[in-house]
Design a protein around this motif. Sequence first.
Motif, PDB file in Angstrom:
ATOM      1  N   ALA A 291       8.053   1.548  -8.367  1.00  0.00           N
ATOM      2  CA  ALA A 291       8.541   0.514  -7.625  1.00  0.00           C
ATOM      3  C   ALA A 291       7.224  -0.343  -7.205  1.00  0.00           C
ATOM      4  O   ALA A 291       7.635  -1.853  -7.514  1.00  0.00           O
ATOM      5  CB  ALA A 291       9.162   0.702  -6.141  1.00  0.00           C
ATOM      6  N   PHE A 292       5.946  -0.121  -7.197  1.00  0.00           N
ATOM      7  CA  PHE A 292       4.989  -0.932  -6.872  1.00  0.00           C
ATOM      8  C   PHE A 292       4.650  -1.588  -8.207  1.00  0.00           C
ATOM      9  O   PHE A 292       4.325  -2.808  -8.149  1.00  0.00           O
ATOM     10  CB  PHE A 292       3.717  -0.289  -6.521  1.00  0.00           C
ATOM     11  CG  PHE A 292       2.420  -0.863  -6.411  1.00  0.00           C
ATOM     12  CD1 PHE A 292       2.145  -1.774  -5.453  1.00  0.00           C
ATOM     13  CD2 PHE A 292       1.445  -1.052  -7.601  1.00  0.00           C
ATOM     14  CE1 PHE A 292       1.067  -2.642  -5.416  1.00  0.00           C
ATOM     15  CE2 PHE A 292       0.247  -1.708  -7.425  1.00  0.00           C
ATOM     16  CZ  PHE A 292       0.276  -2.528  -6.382  1.00  0.00           C
ATOM     17  N   ALA A 293       4.877  -1.243  -9.409  1.00  0.00           N
ATOM     18  CA  ALA A 293       4.760  -1.542 -10.737  1.00  0.00           C
ATOM     19  C   ALA A 293       5.728  -2.791 -10.796  1.00  0.00           C
ATOM     20  O   ALA A 293       5.330  -3.906 -11.432  1.00  0.00           O
ATOM     21  CB  ALA A 293       4.673  -0.884 -11.895  1.00  0.00           C
TER      22      ALA A 293
ATOM     23  N   LEU B  63       0.853  -1.195   0.047  1.00  0.00           N
ATOM     24  CA  LEU B  63       0.037  -0.030  -0.035  1.00  0.00           C
ATOM     25  C   LEU B  63       0.885   1.247  -0.039  1.00  0.00           C
ATOM     26  O   LEU B  63       0.615   2.066  -0.696  1.00  0.00           O
ATOM     27  CB  LEU B  63      -1.133  -0.072   1.248  1.00  0.00           C
ATOM     28  CG  LEU B  63      -1.772   1.273   1.464  1.00  0.00           C
ATOM     29  CD1 LEU B  63      -2.684   1.270   0.201  1.00  0.00           C
ATOM     30  CD2 LEU B  63      -2.856   1.033   2.561  1.00  0.00           C
ATOM     31  N   LEU B  64       1.914   1.161   0.796  1.00  0.00           N
ATOM     32  CA  LEU B  64       2.810   2.426   0.849  1.00  0.00           C
ATOM     33  C   LEU B  64       3.411   2.586  -0.348  1.00  0.00           C
ATOM     34  O   LEU B  64       3.852   3.675  -0.937  1.00  0.00           O
ATOM     35  CB  LEU B  64       3.655   2.368   1.760  1.00  0.00           C
ATOM     36  CG  LEU B  64       3.228   2.259   3.401  1.00  0.00           C
ATOM     37  CD1 LEU B  64       4.230   1.889   4.495  1.00  0.00           C
ATOM     38  CD2 LEU B  64       2.450   3.640   3.719  1.00  0.00           C
ATOM     39  N   LEU B  65       4.019   1.528  -1.119  1.00  0.00           N
ATOM     40  CA  LEU B  65       4.554   1.550  -2.244  1.00  0.00           C
ATOM     41  C   LEU B  65       3.681   2.053  -3.499  1.00  0.00           C
ATOM     42  O   LEU B  65       3.958   2.864  -4.309  1.00  0.00           O
ATOM     43  CB  LEU B  65       5.062   0.006  -2.878  1.00  0.00           C
ATOM     44  CG  LEU B  65       6.478  -0.263  -2.128  1.00  0.00           C
ATOM     45  CD1 LEU B  65       6.757  -1.708  -2.445  1.00  0.00           C
ATOM     46  CD2 LEU B  65       7.484   0.611  -2.404  1.00  0.00           C
ATOM     47  N   SER B  66       2.368   1.507  -3.419  1.00  0.00           N
ATOM     48  CA  SER B  66       1.494   2.304  -4.276  1.00  0.00           C
ATOM     49  C   SER B  66       1.213   3.502  -4.382  1.00  0.00           C
ATOM     50  O   SER B  66       0.656   4.509  -5.196  1.00  0.00           O
ATOM     51  CB  SER B  66       0.207   1.269  -4.659  1.00  0.00           C
ATOM     52  OG  SER B  66      -0.440   1.472  -3.285  1.00  0.00           O
ATOM     53  N   THR B  67       1.379   4.025  -3.074  1.00  0.00           N
ATOM     54  CA  THR B  67       0.975   5.367  -2.635  1.00  0.00           C
ATOM     55  C   THR B  67       2.162   6.126  -2.906  1.00  0.00           C
ATOM     56  O   THR B  67       2.105   7.206  -3.570  1.00  0.00           O
ATOM     57  CB  THR B  67       0.398   5.541  -1.317  1.00  0.00           C
ATOM     58  OG1 THR B  67      -0.679   4.632  -1.387  1.00  0.00           O
ATOM     59  CG2 THR B  67      -0.123   7.044  -0.996  1.00  0.00           C
TER      60      THR B  67
END
Length: 298
Positions: free
Chosen positions: A46-48, A37-41
Amino acid sequence: MAPPRNRRPGFSRRAQYGLFLAYVGAVGGLLVGAILLLLSTFNPPAFAAVRSTLSEITTPVSSAFDWARRGIAGVPGGVASYFGVRSENARLKQQIDNDKRLVAEARTLGQENHSLREMLKLRDVATDAVVIARLVNSTSSSTRRYATLNAGSWQGVKHGQPVREPDGLIGQVIETSPNTSRVLLVVDAESIVPVRRIRDGMPAIASGRGDGLIEVRSANVANMLFQPGDTFVTSGTGGVFPPNIPVARVIKTARDVATAEPSANPDSLDFALVQQVFLPEPPPAPTPTPTAKPKAKK
């Protein structure tokens, strides 16, 4: 003393380990979810990348499970399709057999119609035709050669009348009943037919051999040469057979007596034409009635 039924997890190491692992899994899941969740926010690239990595790992597994699911789901359809194809194959085979039978029947009817048309043409040409009859059977394996026609005295068939077909002479009527007649074939050992050779008119005698062939011998010339292909027709001598009906064809060179094959094969015929005797016997002369002698006068 029996152990109590309700025991706390602390009393079982397996239960304790299971509970501990459950807690660890739950906490780990929460941590992973929070990190994602933190990465996507805060760091979408990095989340991708993480998501792509997880997709590369989980896609083969998902594909394998999907293939297995499709295979299991397709089993009933495959079984039904197999039995459907078998029944359709059996139906098509039966249809092919029926079509073959219909084609064979059509060919038989076509041959029969062709034979009947030829007989009708022959009847129209011949002025002495009696009747066209079906040739019911003929003996081909016996030493005596006869045939049976489905026409008899009620149709005008009489003893001694010749029987023929478009290709040649078949034989002569020897017995009659109301609706059938018996024919002595030209290949029978008792059959004798006066003939002549077409190319030079040489008279000869054709007699059956009893084995499906005919012997031809010269009537008045000694040491006569017979050649393959010599064709003999009825000569009209004797007054029974009309002239110019094909009888036999020589099959090998010979002198005095030649072996010939008949022009007509009764085993392959459906119909035959019965003709009048060429020269019927004249009626017997009337017997003179005696006259009474006149009485002498006194």
